[in-house]
Design an enzyme around this catalytic site. Structure first.
Site, PDB file in Angstrom:
ATOM      1  N   LYS A 269      32.342  47.435  42.525  1.00 33.76           N
ATOM      2  CA  LYS A 269      32.791  46.229  43.251  1.00 33.76           C
ATOM      3  C   LYS A 269      32.228  45.895  44.399  1.00 33.76           C
ATOM      4  O   LYS A 269      32.098  46.544  45.427  1.00 33.76           O
ATOM      5  CB  LYS A 269      34.605  46.939  43.491  1.00 33.76           C
ATOM      6  N   LYS A 281      45.392  37.710  53.740  1.00 25.69           N
ATOM      7  CA  LYS A 281      45.439  38.988  54.734  1.00 25.69           C
ATOM      8  C   LYS A 281      45.768  38.558  56.074  1.00 25.69           C
ATOM      9  O   LYS A 281      45.648  37.730  56.467  1.00 25.69           O
ATOM     10  CB  LYS A 281      44.386  39.894  54.564  1.00 25.69           C
ATOM     11  N   ASP A 292      34.089  45.433  51.737  1.00 24.34           N
ATOM     12  CA  ASP A 292      34.588  45.478  50.154  1.00 24.34           C
ATOM     13  C   ASP A 292      33.762  45.362  48.964  1.00 24.34           C
ATOM     14  O   ASP A 292      34.154  45.284  48.082  1.00 24.34           O
ATOM     15  CB  ASP A 292      35.617  44.471  50.317  1.00 24.34           C
ATOM     16  N   ARG A 355      40.244  44.451  40.961  1.00 27.35           N
ATOM     17  CA  ARG A 355      40.560  44.586  39.668  1.00 27.35           C
ATOM     18  C   ARG A 355      39.978  43.510  38.739  1.00 27.35           C
ATOM     19  O   ARG A 355      39.629  43.636  37.490  1.00 27.35           O
ATOM     20  CB  ARG A 355      41.928  45.370  39.454  1.00 27.35           C
TER      21      ARG A 355
HETATM   22  N1  BES Z   1      40.036  45.549  49.084  1.00 25.22           N
HETATM   23  C1  BES Z   1      41.338  45.655  49.324  1.00 25.22           C
HETATM   24  C2  BES Z   1      41.808  46.994  49.471  1.00 25.22           C
HETATM   25  C3  BES Z   1      41.679  47.742  50.932  1.00 25.22           C
HETATM   26  C4  BES Z   1      42.547  47.443  51.797  1.00 25.22           C
HETATM   27  C5  BES Z   1      40.686  48.643  51.029  1.00 25.22           C
HETATM   28  C6  BES Z   1      42.551  47.969  53.090  1.00 25.22           C
HETATM   29  C7  BES Z   1      40.555  49.358  52.239  1.00 25.22           C
HETATM   30  C8  BES Z   1      41.593  48.817  53.171  1.00 25.22           C
HETATM   31  C9  BES Z   1      42.095  45.111  48.043  1.00 25.22           C
HETATM   32  O1  BES Z   1      41.410  44.061  47.364  1.00 25.22           O
HETATM   33  C10 BES Z   1      43.323  44.849  48.074  1.00 25.22           C
HETATM   34  O2  BES Z   1      43.593  43.837  49.052  1.00 25.22           O
HETATM   35  N2  BES Z   1      44.232  45.243  47.716  1.00 25.22           N
HETATM   36  C11 BES Z   1      45.691  45.081  47.978  1.00 25.22           C
HETATM   37  C12 BES Z   1      46.435  45.256  46.436  1.00 25.22           C
HETATM   38  C13 BES Z   1      47.900  44.744  46.693  1.00 25.22           C
HETATM   39  C14 BES Z   1      47.843  43.257  46.678  1.00 25.22           C
HETATM   40  C15 BES Z   1      48.517  45.187  45.516  1.00 25.22           C
HETATM   41  C16 BES Z   1      46.208  46.109  49.034  1.00 25.22           C
HETATM   42  O3  BES Z   1      45.940  47.296  48.746  1.00 25.22           O
HETATM   43  O4  BES Z   1      47.088  45.791  49.764  1.00 25.22           O
HETATM   44 ZN    ZN Z   2      39.465  43.743  47.872  1.00 26.01          ZN
HETATM   45 MN    MN Z   3      41.947  42.164  48.044  1.00 24.08          MN
END
Ligand code: BES
Ligand code: ZN
Ligand code: MN
Length: 499
Positions: A269, A281, A292, A355
Protein backbone atom coordinates in the site's frame (compact mmCIF):
# COMPACT_ATOMS: atom_id res chain seq x y z
CA UNK A 1 24.44 6.77 4.51
CA UNK A 2 27.58 5.51 6.21
CA UNK A 3 27.46 1.74 6.35
CA UNK A 4 29.29 -0.39 8.88
CA UNK A 5 31.42 -3.24 7.52
CA UNK A 6 31.35 -6.57 9.29
CA UNK A 7 34.30 -8.95 9.14
CA UNK A 8 34.92 -12.34 10.70
CA UNK A 9 38.42 -13.35 11.69
CA UNK A 10 40.13 -16.12 13.58
CA UNK A 11 42.38 -14.17 15.95
CA UNK A 12 44.88 -16.31 17.84
CA UNK A 13 46.31 -13.71 20.19
CA UNK A 14 43.44 -11.58 21.54
CA UNK A 15 45.64 -9.43 23.80
CA UNK A 16 47.83 -8.07 21.03
CA UNK A 17 45.12 -7.74 18.34
CA UNK A 18 44.97 -4.08 17.33
CA UNK A 19 41.55 -2.50 17.79
CA UNK A 20 39.97 0.73 18.99
CA UNK A 21 37.73 -1.32 21.24
CA UNK A 22 37.80 -4.94 22.39
CA UNK A 23 34.29 -6.14 23.24
CA UNK A 24 34.00 -8.93 25.80
CA UNK A 25 30.83 -10.78 26.79
CA UNK A 26 30.90 -11.60 30.52
CA UNK A 27 28.56 -13.79 32.54
CA UNK A 28 27.48 -13.32 36.13
CA UNK A 29 29.67 -15.10 38.66
CA UNK A 30 31.98 -16.65 36.04
CA UNK A 31 35.77 -16.49 36.05
CA UNK A 32 37.59 -14.70 33.24
CA UNK A 33 38.51 -17.16 30.52
CA UNK A 34 40.00 -17.16 27.00
CA UNK A 35 40.26 -13.73 25.34
CA UNK A 36 38.88 -11.97 28.45
CA UNK A 37 41.65 -13.44 30.57
CA UNK A 38 44.33 -12.69 27.96
CA UNK A 39 43.17 -9.10 27.53
CA UNK A 40 42.95 -8.64 31.30
CA UNK A 41 46.56 -9.80 31.66
CA UNK A 42 47.65 -7.60 28.76
CA UNK A 43 46.04 -4.63 30.52
CA UNK A 44 47.67 -5.35 33.90
CA UNK A 45 44.49 -6.71 35.46
CA UNK A 46 42.25 -3.76 34.52
CA UNK A 47 39.19 -6.01 34.14
CA UNK A 48 39.84 -7.84 37.40
CA UNK A 49 40.20 -4.48 39.14
CA UNK A 50 36.99 -3.14 37.63
CA UNK A 51 35.07 -6.26 38.64
CA UNK A 52 36.47 -6.03 42.18
CA UNK A 53 34.93 -2.55 42.56
CA UNK A 54 31.55 -4.26 42.28
CA UNK A 55 29.98 -1.64 39.95
CA UNK A 56 29.86 -3.99 37.00
CA UNK A 57 28.39 -7.36 37.91
CA UNK A 58 27.82 -8.72 34.38
CA UNK A 59 24.05 -8.32 34.77
CA UNK A 60 22.14 -8.55 31.53
CA UNK A 61 22.15 -5.17 29.78
CA UNK A 62 25.04 -3.78 31.85
CA UNK A 63 28.10 -2.38 30.11
CA UNK A 64 31.36 -0.82 31.19
CA UNK A 65 33.97 0.92 29.06
CA UNK A 66 37.57 0.82 30.29
CA UNK A 67 40.72 2.32 28.84
CA UNK A 68 42.83 -0.49 27.41
CA UNK A 69 46.47 -1.15 26.80
CA UNK A 70 48.33 -3.52 24.51
CA UNK A 71 46.47 -3.95 21.21
CA UNK A 72 43.12 -2.59 22.41
CA UNK A 73 42.62 1.16 23.00
CA UNK A 74 39.41 0.48 24.92
CA UNK A 75 37.86 -2.53 26.58
CA UNK A 76 34.09 -2.81 26.56
CA UNK A 77 32.58 -5.28 29.04
CA UNK A 78 29.08 -6.47 28.17
CA UNK A 79 26.99 -8.07 30.89
CA UNK A 80 25.19 -11.20 29.73
CA UNK A 81 23.54 -12.31 32.97
CA UNK A 82 23.47 -15.96 33.94
CA UNK A 83 24.99 -18.38 31.46
CA UNK A 84 22.25 -21.01 31.84
CA UNK A 85 19.46 -18.67 30.80
CA UNK A 86 21.26 -17.09 27.84
CA UNK A 87 18.57 -17.53 25.17
CA UNK A 88 17.70 -15.57 22.02
CA UNK A 89 16.08 -12.76 24.00
CA UNK A 90 19.31 -12.45 25.98
CA UNK A 91 21.33 -12.55 22.76
CA UNK A 92 19.24 -9.68 21.39
CA UNK A 93 19.81 -7.71 24.56
CA UNK A 94 23.53 -8.41 24.20
CA UNK A 95 23.57 -6.95 20.67
CA UNK A 96 21.51 -3.94 21.75
CA UNK A 97 23.85 -3.30 24.68
CA UNK A 98 26.89 -3.35 22.38
CA UNK A 99 25.30 -0.84 19.99
CA UNK A 100 24.09 1.35 22.84
CA UNK A 101 27.54 1.46 24.43
CA UNK A 102 29.39 2.24 21.18
CA UNK A 103 26.91 4.70 19.73
CA UNK A 104 28.27 7.95 21.14
CA UNK A 105 31.91 6.83 21.29
CA UNK A 106 34.72 7.92 18.99
CA UNK A 107 35.94 4.37 18.24
CA UNK A 108 35.99 3.82 14.49
CA UNK A 109 36.43 0.06 14.75
CA UNK A 110 35.79 -2.61 17.32
CA UNK A 111 36.52 -6.30 17.82
CA UNK A 112 34.00 -8.60 19.43
CA UNK A 113 35.47 -11.74 21.00
CA UNK A 114 32.90 -14.49 20.67
CA UNK A 115 34.62 -17.20 22.71
CA UNK A 116 32.77 -17.85 25.93
CA UNK A 117 29.35 -16.82 24.62
CA UNK A 118 26.97 -19.48 25.93
CA UNK A 119 25.23 -20.35 22.67
CA UNK A 120 25.00 -23.32 20.37
CA UNK A 121 26.53 -22.82 16.89
CA UNK A 122 23.12 -22.33 15.28
CA UNK A 123 22.25 -19.67 17.82
CA UNK A 124 25.61 -17.93 17.41
CA UNK A 125 24.89 -17.62 13.70
CA UNK A 126 21.48 -16.24 14.57
CA UNK A 127 23.01 -13.76 17.03
CA UNK A 128 25.59 -12.55 14.50
CA UNK A 129 22.87 -12.08 11.92
CA UNK A 130 20.87 -10.06 14.43
CA UNK A 131 23.97 -8.10 15.51
CA UNK A 132 24.68 -6.99 11.93
CA UNK A 133 21.03 -6.03 11.39
CA UNK A 134 20.87 -4.17 14.67
CA UNK A 135 24.15 -2.26 14.20
CA UNK A 136 23.19 -1.30 10.66
CA UNK A 137 19.84 -0.10 11.90
CA UNK A 138 21.43 1.83 14.75
CA UNK A 139 23.65 3.69 12.29
CA UNK A 140 20.63 5.14 10.46
CA UNK A 141 20.04 8.87 10.84
CA UNK A 142 17.33 10.82 9.06
CA UNK A 143 18.78 13.91 7.42
CA UNK A 144 17.16 14.49 4.04
CA UNK A 145 15.14 17.57 4.98
CA UNK A 146 17.40 19.00 7.71
CA UNK A 147 19.68 21.94 6.89
CA UNK A 148 22.34 20.38 9.16
CA UNK A 149 22.50 16.65 8.72
CA UNK A 150 23.07 14.78 12.01
CA UNK A 151 26.59 13.54 12.80
CA UNK A 152 27.10 10.00 11.58
CA UNK A 153 28.06 7.16 13.90
CA UNK A 154 31.86 6.97 14.12
CA UNK A 155 31.99 3.18 14.01
CA UNK A 156 33.00 2.02 10.53
CA UNK A 157 34.04 -1.57 11.05
CA UNK A 158 33.08 -4.37 13.40
CA UNK A 159 35.39 -7.37 13.46
CA UNK A 160 34.23 -10.57 15.07
CA UNK A 161 36.89 -12.86 16.50
CA UNK A 162 35.47 -16.32 15.92
CA UNK A 163 38.36 -18.21 17.56
CA UNK A 164 37.02 -20.88 19.90
CA UNK A 165 33.48 -20.30 18.63
CA UNK A 166 32.55 -21.08 15.04
CA UNK A 167 34.07 -20.96 11.56
CA UNK A 168 34.91 -17.53 10.19
CA UNK A 169 33.03 -18.30 6.95
CA UNK A 170 29.83 -19.19 8.75
CA UNK A 171 30.13 -16.02 10.80
CA UNK A 172 30.75 -13.87 7.71
CA UNK A 173 27.71 -15.34 5.93
CA UNK A 174 25.46 -14.70 8.92
CA UNK A 175 26.64 -11.11 9.26
CA UNK A 176 26.36 -10.44 5.55
CA UNK A 177 22.73 -11.56 5.63
CA UNK A 178 22.06 -9.46 8.68
CA UNK A 179 23.71 -6.42 7.13
CA UNK A 180 21.63 -6.73 3.95
CA UNK A 181 18.44 -6.97 5.98
CA UNK A 182 19.51 -3.92 8.01
CA UNK A 183 20.18 -1.99 4.79
CA UNK A 184 16.73 -2.97 3.49
CA UNK A 185 15.15 -1.88 6.75
CA UNK A 186 16.94 1.48 6.58
CA UNK A 187 15.82 2.00 2.96
CA UNK A 188 12.25 1.38 4.04
CA UNK A 189 12.60 3.78 6.98
CA UNK A 190 14.10 6.52 4.83
CA UNK A 191 11.29 6.34 2.26
CA UNK A 192 8.60 6.28 4.93
CA UNK A 193 10.17 9.12 6.92
CA UNK A 194 10.23 11.45 3.89
CA UNK A 195 7.46 14.06 4.05
CA UNK A 196 4.44 13.76 1.80
CA UNK A 197 5.45 16.77 -0.28
CA UNK A 198 8.71 15.03 -1.20
CA UNK A 199 7.66 11.40 -1.33
CA UNK A 200 4.81 11.41 -3.86
CA UNK A 201 3.73 8.51 -6.10
CA UNK A 202 5.97 10.01 -8.80
CA UNK A 203 8.91 10.02 -6.36
CA UNK A 204 8.32 6.35 -5.57
CA UNK A 205 8.23 5.54 -9.28
CA UNK A 206 11.55 7.35 -9.79
CA UNK A 207 13.01 5.53 -6.81
CA UNK A 208 11.97 2.19 -8.31
CA UNK A 209 13.48 3.09 -11.68
CA UNK A 210 16.74 4.06 -10.03
CA UNK A 211 16.84 0.69 -8.27
CA UNK A 212 16.40 -1.09 -11.57
CA UNK A 213 19.11 0.88 -13.37
CA UNK A 214 22.23 -1.15 -13.99
CA UNK A 215 20.75 -4.21 -12.32
CA UNK A 216 20.17 -7.10 -14.69
CA UNK A 217 18.11 -9.07 -12.18
CA UNK A 218 15.63 -6.27 -11.51
CA UNK A 219 13.19 -5.03 -14.16
CA UNK A 220 11.06 -2.02 -13.29
CA UNK A 221 7.94 -0.82 -15.05
CA UNK A 222 5.43 1.86 -14.10
CA UNK A 223 1.76 1.93 -15.11
CA UNK A 224 0.42 5.46 -15.54
CA UNK A 225 -3.21 6.49 -14.92
CA UNK A 226 -4.06 6.28 -18.63
CA UNK A 227 -3.05 2.64 -18.74
CA UNK A 228 -4.84 1.94 -15.45
CA UNK A 229 -8.03 3.38 -16.94
CA UNK A 230 -7.68 1.07 -19.95
CA UNK A 231 -7.28 -1.87 -17.60
CA UNK A 232 -10.45 -0.85 -15.75
CA UNK A 233 -8.81 0.01 -12.41
CA UNK A 234 -11.70 2.24 -11.38
CA UNK A 235 -11.17 1.53 -7.71
CA UNK A 236 -7.50 2.55 -7.57
CA UNK A 237 -8.21 5.63 -9.68
CA UNK A 238 -11.05 6.71 -7.39
CA UNK A 239 -8.47 7.34 -4.65
CA UNK A 240 -6.18 9.61 -6.66
CA UNK A 241 -9.15 11.43 -8.23
CA UNK A 242 -8.99 14.31 -5.73
CA UNK A 243 -5.23 14.77 -5.92
CA UNK A 244 -2.97 16.77 -8.23
CA UNK A 245 -0.51 13.89 -7.91
CA UNK A 246 -1.16 11.12 -10.43
CA UNK A 247 -1.34 7.55 -9.14
CA UNK A 248 1.34 5.06 -10.19
CA UNK A 249 1.29 1.28 -10.22
CA UNK A 250 4.92 0.26 -9.89
CA UNK A 251 6.13 -3.24 -10.74
CA UNK A 252 9.63 -4.44 -9.79
CA UNK A 253 10.44 -7.90 -11.09
CA UNK A 254 13.36 -9.65 -9.45
CA UNK A 255 14.57 -12.73 -11.33
CA UNK A 256 16.86 -14.89 -9.23
CA UNK A 257 15.61 -18.31 -10.38
CA UNK A 258 14.56 -20.05 -13.61
CA UNK A 259 11.71 -18.37 -15.47
CA UNK A 260 9.62 -21.50 -14.86
CA UNK A 261 9.66 -20.91 -11.07
CA UNK A 262 6.47 -19.12 -10.02
CA UNK A 263 7.13 -15.75 -8.41
CA UNK A 264 6.19 -14.57 -4.94
CA UNK A 265 4.32 -11.29 -5.32
CA UNK A 266 4.57 -8.59 -2.64
CA UNK A 267 1.93 -5.86 -2.90
CA UNK A 268 2.54 -2.65 -0.95
CA UNK A 269 0.00 0.00 0.00
CA UNK A 270 1.62 3.22 -1.17
CA UNK A 271 -0.63 6.06 0.01
CA UNK A 272 1.94 8.84 0.16
CA UNK A 273 -0.45 10.96 2.18
CA UNK A 274 -3.84 9.95 3.57
CA UNK A 275 -5.94 12.98 4.45
CA UNK A 276 -9.03 10.77 4.45
CA UNK A 277 -10.33 12.51 1.32
CA UNK A 278 -13.89 13.92 1.56
CA UNK A 279 -14.28 11.78 4.71
CA UNK A 280 -11.56 14.07 6.08
CA UNK A 281 -9.54 12.90 9.08
CA UNK A 282 -9.37 14.98 12.28
CA UNK A 283 -6.28 17.19 12.60
CA UNK A 284 -4.52 15.50 15.50
CA UNK A 285 -1.58 13.41 14.31
CA UNK A 286 -2.68 13.76 10.70
CA UNK A 287 0.99 14.38 9.83
CA UNK A 288 1.59 10.70 10.59
CA UNK A 289 -0.42 9.80 7.52
CA UNK A 290 2.74 10.43 5.48
CA UNK A 291 3.66 6.98 6.83
CA UNK A 292 0.66 5.48 4.99
CA UNK A 293 3.07 4.19 2.35
CA UNK A 294 4.85 2.06 4.95
CA UNK A 295 3.73 -1.14 3.21
CA UNK A 296 5.21 0.10 -0.06
CA UNK A 297 8.39 1.14 1.76
CA UNK A 298 8.75 -2.38 3.16
CA UNK A 299 8.43 -3.83 -0.33
CA UNK A 300 11.18 -1.49 -1.58
CA UNK A 301 13.39 -2.45 1.37
CA UNK A 302 12.79 -6.14 0.76
CA UNK A 303 13.64 -5.81 -2.94
CA UNK A 304 16.87 -4.03 -2.00
CA UNK A 305 17.91 -6.82 0.37
CA UNK A 306 16.92 -9.48 -2.20
CA UNK A 307 19.15 -7.84 -4.79
CA UNK A 308 22.07 -7.64 -2.34
CA UNK A 309 21.68 -11.23 -1.23
CA UNK A 310 21.09 -12.48 -4.80
CA UNK A 311 18.51 -14.94 -3.47
CA UNK A 312 17.72 -17.73 -5.96
CA UNK A 313 14.00 -16.99 -6.16
CA UNK A 314 11.59 -14.99 -8.32
CA UNK A 315 9.83 -12.08 -6.64
CA UNK A 316 7.59 -9.31 -7.94
CA UNK A 317 7.17 -6.13 -5.90
CA UNK A 318 3.97 -4.25 -6.78
CA UNK A 319 3.33 -0.79 -5.37
CA UNK A 320 -0.11 0.82 -5.54
CA UNK A 321 0.86 4.46 -5.07
CA UNK A 322 -1.61 7.32 -4.73
CA UNK A 323 -2.36 10.39 -2.62
CA UNK A 324 -5.76 10.60 -0.90
CA UNK A 325 -7.00 14.20 -0.98
CA UNK A 326 -10.31 16.08 -0.96
CA UNK A 327 -11.24 18.35 -3.88
CA UNK A 328 -14.23 18.92 -6.12
CA UNK A 329 -13.00 16.11 -8.30
CA UNK A 330 -12.55 13.77 -5.33
CA UNK A 331 -14.63 10.63 -4.84
CA UNK A 332 -17.63 11.22 -2.56
CA UNK A 333 -19.24 8.95 0.02
CA UNK A 334 -21.94 6.97 -1.78
CA UNK A 335 -20.10 6.91 -5.10
CA UNK A 336 -19.99 3.53 -6.81
CA UNK A 337 -16.90 2.49 -8.80
CA UNK A 338 -16.04 -0.57 -10.86
CA UNK A 339 -12.85 -2.41 -10.00
CA UNK A 340 -10.58 -4.21 -12.46
CA UNK A 341 -12.12 -7.51 -11.31
CA UNK A 342 -15.52 -6.29 -12.54
CA UNK A 343 -16.91 -6.12 -9.00
CA UNK A 344 -18.61 -2.83 -8.17
CA UNK A 345 -17.79 -1.06 -4.90
CA UNK A 346 -19.88 1.41 -2.94
CA UNK A 347 -17.47 3.85 -1.31
CA UNK A 348 -19.21 4.67 1.95
CA UNK A 349 -16.10 6.24 3.45
CA UNK A 350 -13.31 7.73 1.34
CA UNK A 351 -10.90 7.23 4.27
CA UNK A 352 -11.05 3.46 3.71
CA UNK A 353 -8.85 4.04 0.64
CA UNK A 354 -6.08 1.49 1.21
CA UNK A 355 -8.30 -1.44 0.29
CA UNK A 356 -9.47 0.49 -2.81
CA UNK A 357 -5.97 0.77 -4.25
CA UNK A 358 -4.98 -2.71 -3.11
CA UNK A 359 -7.95 -4.55 -4.62
CA UNK A 360 -6.99 -3.52 -8.16
CA UNK A 361 -3.33 -4.32 -7.48
CA UNK A 362 -4.40 -7.77 -6.22
CA UNK A 363 -6.40 -8.39 -9.40
CA UNK A 364 -3.39 -7.27 -11.44
CA UNK A 365 -1.12 -9.61 -9.43
CA UNK A 366 -2.87 -12.68 -10.89
CA UNK A 367 -1.10 -11.94 -14.18
CA UNK A 368 2.16 -13.16 -12.71
CA UNK A 369 0.70 -16.63 -11.97
CA UNK A 370 2.07 -16.28 -8.45
CA UNK A 371 3.22 -18.97 -6.02
CA UNK A 372 1.71 -16.71 -3.38
CA UNK A 373 0.68 -13.08 -2.99
CA UNK A 374 1.36 -11.12 0.20
CA UNK A 375 0.07 -7.61 0.62
CA UNK A 376 1.50 -5.27 3.22
CA UNK A 377 -0.54 -2.26 4.33
CA UNK A 378 -0.99 0.34 7.05
CA UNK A 379 -4.64 -0.51 6.61
CA UNK A 380 -6.69 0.12 9.75
CA UNK A 381 -6.65 2.10 12.97
CA UNK A 382 -8.55 -0.88 14.42
CA UNK A 383 -5.41 -2.98 14.02
CA UNK A 384 -3.53 -0.60 16.32
CA UNK A 385 -6.30 -1.00 18.90
CA UNK A 386 -6.21 -4.80 18.62
CA UNK A 387 -2.47 -5.49 18.65
CA UNK A 388 -0.68 -2.25 19.49
CA UNK A 389 2.77 -1.85 18.00
CA UNK A 390 4.49 -5.16 18.78
CA UNK A 391 2.78 -7.45 16.29
CA UNK A 392 1.64 -7.03 12.71
CA UNK A 393 -1.77 -8.59 12.01
CA UNK A 394 -1.72 -11.57 9.67
CA UNK A 395 -4.67 -12.77 7.60
CA UNK A 396 -4.45 -15.60 5.08
CA UNK A 397 -6.62 -17.81 2.89
CA UNK A 398 -4.06 -20.65 3.13
CA UNK A 399 -2.92 -22.40 6.31
CA UNK A 400 0.59 -23.30 5.13
CA UNK A 401 1.29 -19.77 3.94
CA UNK A 402 0.05 -18.38 7.27
CA UNK A 403 2.32 -20.70 9.24
CA UNK A 404 5.34 -19.93 7.08
CA UNK A 405 4.86 -16.20 7.62
CA UNK A 406 4.33 -16.56 11.36
CA UNK A 407 7.47 -18.72 11.59
CA UNK A 408 9.49 -16.21 9.56
CA UNK A 409 8.34 -13.42 11.88
CA UNK A 410 9.40 -15.40 14.95
CA UNK A 411 12.78 -16.29 13.46
CA UNK A 412 13.52 -12.69 12.44
CA UNK A 413 12.00 -11.26 15.62
CA UNK A 414 9.58 -9.22 13.50
CA UNK A 415 6.47 -10.92 14.70
CA UNK A 416 2.95 -11.25 13.35
CA UNK A 417 -0.23 -12.57 14.95
CA UNK A 418 -2.92 -14.48 13.08
CA UNK A 419 -6.41 -13.00 12.85
CA UNK A 420 -9.62 -14.65 11.61
CA UNK A 421 -11.07 -14.32 8.12
CA UNK A 422 -14.32 -16.16 8.82
CA UNK A 423 -17.26 -16.00 6.42
CA UNK A 424 -19.43 -14.58 9.19
CA UNK A 425 -17.53 -11.30 8.94
CA UNK A 426 -18.08 -11.04 5.16
CA UNK A 427 -21.75 -10.21 5.78
CA UNK A 428 -20.75 -6.85 7.22
CA UNK A 429 -19.67 -5.71 3.73
CA UNK A 430 -23.15 -5.98 2.10
CA UNK A 431 -24.28 -3.01 0.05
CA UNK A 432 -27.70 -2.20 -1.47
CA UNK A 433 -26.11 -0.34 -4.36
CA UNK A 434 -22.99 -2.29 -5.32
CA UNK A 435 -21.49 -5.78 -5.10
CA UNK A 436 -19.58 -4.80 -1.98
CA UNK A 437 -19.22 -1.83 0.40
CA UNK A 438 -15.79 -0.48 1.27
CA UNK A 439 -16.45 -0.40 5.02
CA UNK A 440 -17.96 -3.03 7.29
CA UNK A 441 -19.61 -1.25 10.20
CA UNK A 442 -18.28 -0.70 13.67
CA UNK A 443 -16.97 -4.08 14.87
CA UNK A 444 -13.79 -5.88 13.78
CA UNK A 445 -12.46 -3.13 11.56
CA UNK A 446 -9.17 -4.78 10.65
CA UNK A 447 -10.97 -8.07 9.93
CA UNK A 448 -13.62 -6.59 7.64
CA UNK A 449 -10.87 -4.70 5.80
CA UNK A 450 -9.06 -8.01 5.26
CA UNK A 451 -12.38 -9.61 4.21
CA UNK A 452 -12.76 -6.90 1.58
CA UNK A 453 -9.30 -7.70 0.17
CA UNK A 454 -9.99 -11.45 0.25
CA UNK A 455 -12.73 -10.98 -2.36
CA UNK A 456 -10.06 -9.92 -4.83
CA UNK A 457 -7.60 -12.67 -3.92
CA UNK A 458 -9.72 -15.76 -4.54
CA UNK A 459 -7.58 -17.31 -7.26
CA UNK A 460 -4.23 -17.72 -5.51
CA UNK A 461 -2.65 -18.27 -2.10
CA UNK A 462 -2.83 -14.95 -0.38
CA UNK A 463 -1.86 -13.30 2.89
CA UNK A 464 -2.37 -9.80 4.18
CA UNK A 465 -0.20 -8.06 6.78
CA UNK A 466 -1.83 -5.08 8.48
CA UNK A 467 1.14 -3.06 9.75
CA UNK A 468 -0.78 0.00 10.96
CA UNK A 469 0.67 -0.47 14.45
CA UNK A 470 4.13 -1.76 13.61
CA UNK A 471 5.26 0.44 10.70
CA UNK A 472 6.14 3.55 12.68
CA UNK A 473 6.64 4.92 16.19
CA UNK A 474 4.88 8.06 17.40
CA UNK A 475 7.38 9.00 20.14
CA UNK A 476 9.96 9.69 18.92
CA UNK A 477 8.38 9.82 15.49
CA UNK A 478 9.94 7.59 12.91
CA UNK A 479 9.41 4.64 10.62
CA UNK A 480 10.52 1.19 11.85
CA UNK A 481 11.16 -0.54 8.52
CA UNK A 482 8.90 -3.40 9.55
CA UNK A 483 8.14 -5.99 8.25
CA UNK A 484 11.24 -6.13 5.97
CA UNK A 485 12.96 -8.62 8.30
CA UNK A 486 9.93 -10.93 8.28
CA UNK A 487 9.56 -10.78 4.50
CA UNK A 488 13.24 -11.46 3.78
CA UNK A 489 13.23 -14.36 6.23
CA UNK A 490 10.13 -15.79 4.50
CA UNK A 491 11.78 -15.48 1.08
CA UNK A 492 15.08 -16.95 2.32
CA UNK A 493 13.16 -19.92 3.71
CA UNK A 494 11.41 -20.42 0.36
CA UNK A 495 14.64 -20.00 -1.62
CA UNK A 496 16.43 -22.63 0.49
CA UNK A 497 13.57 -25.07 -0.16
CA UNK A 498 13.71 -24.50 -3.93
CA UNK A 499 17.49 -25.07 -3.85
N1 BES B 1 -4.27 4.68 6.81
C1 BES B 1 -5.43 4.51 7.59
C2 BES B 1 -5.25 3.53 8.73
C3 BES B 1 -4.48 4.02 9.93
C4 BES B 1 -5.05 4.92 10.80
C5 BES B 1 -3.24 3.52 10.19
C6 BES B 1 -4.34 5.32 11.92
C7 BES B 1 -2.53 3.92 11.31
C8 BES B 1 -3.08 4.83 12.18
C9 BES B 1 -6.55 3.99 6.71
O1 BES B 1 -6.56 4.43 5.42
C10 BES B 1 -7.83 4.46 7.33
O2 BES B 1 -8.04 5.63 7.37
N2 BES B 1 -8.65 3.53 7.80
C11 BES B 1 -9.87 3.86 8.44
C12 BES B 1 -10.92 2.89 7.98
C13 BES B 1 -12.32 3.27 8.39
C14 BES B 1 -12.77 4.48 7.64
C15 BES B 1 -13.22 2.10 8.10
C16 BES B 1 -9.66 3.77 9.94
O3 BES B 1 -8.96 2.86 10.40
O4 BES B 1 -10.15 4.63 10.66
ZN1 ZN C 1 -4.77 4.96 4.65
MN1 MN D 1 -7.58 6.27 5.21
Amino acid sequence: MTAITFTARDVKDAASAKTQCAILPLFEGEKLLGPALEIDRGASGAITAALALGDFRAKRGQSLMLPGSGGAKRILLIGCGEGDSFDRAAARRFCQTICGALRDKAASDAMLHLAGLHLRKKDIRWALNYLATHCTRSAYRYGKTLSRPPAPWKLKRLIVNTAGSLGANAAATAMNQGRAVGAGINDARELANLPGNVCTPTYLAKHARSMGRGNTRLTVSVLEEKKMRELGMGSLLSVSAGSEQPAKLIAMQYKGAKASEKPYVLVGKGITFDSGGISLKPGAKMDEMKFDMGGAASVFGTMRALVELELPINVVGLIAAAENMPSSRATKPGDVVTSMSGKTIEILNTDAEGRLVLCDALTFAARYKPAAVIDIATLTGACVVALGSHASALFANDETLAEQLLDAGTEAHDRAWRMPLWDEYQGQLKSNFADIANIGGPGGGSITAACFLSRFAEHYKWAHLDIAGSAWNSAPKGATGRPVALLIQYLMDRASKQG
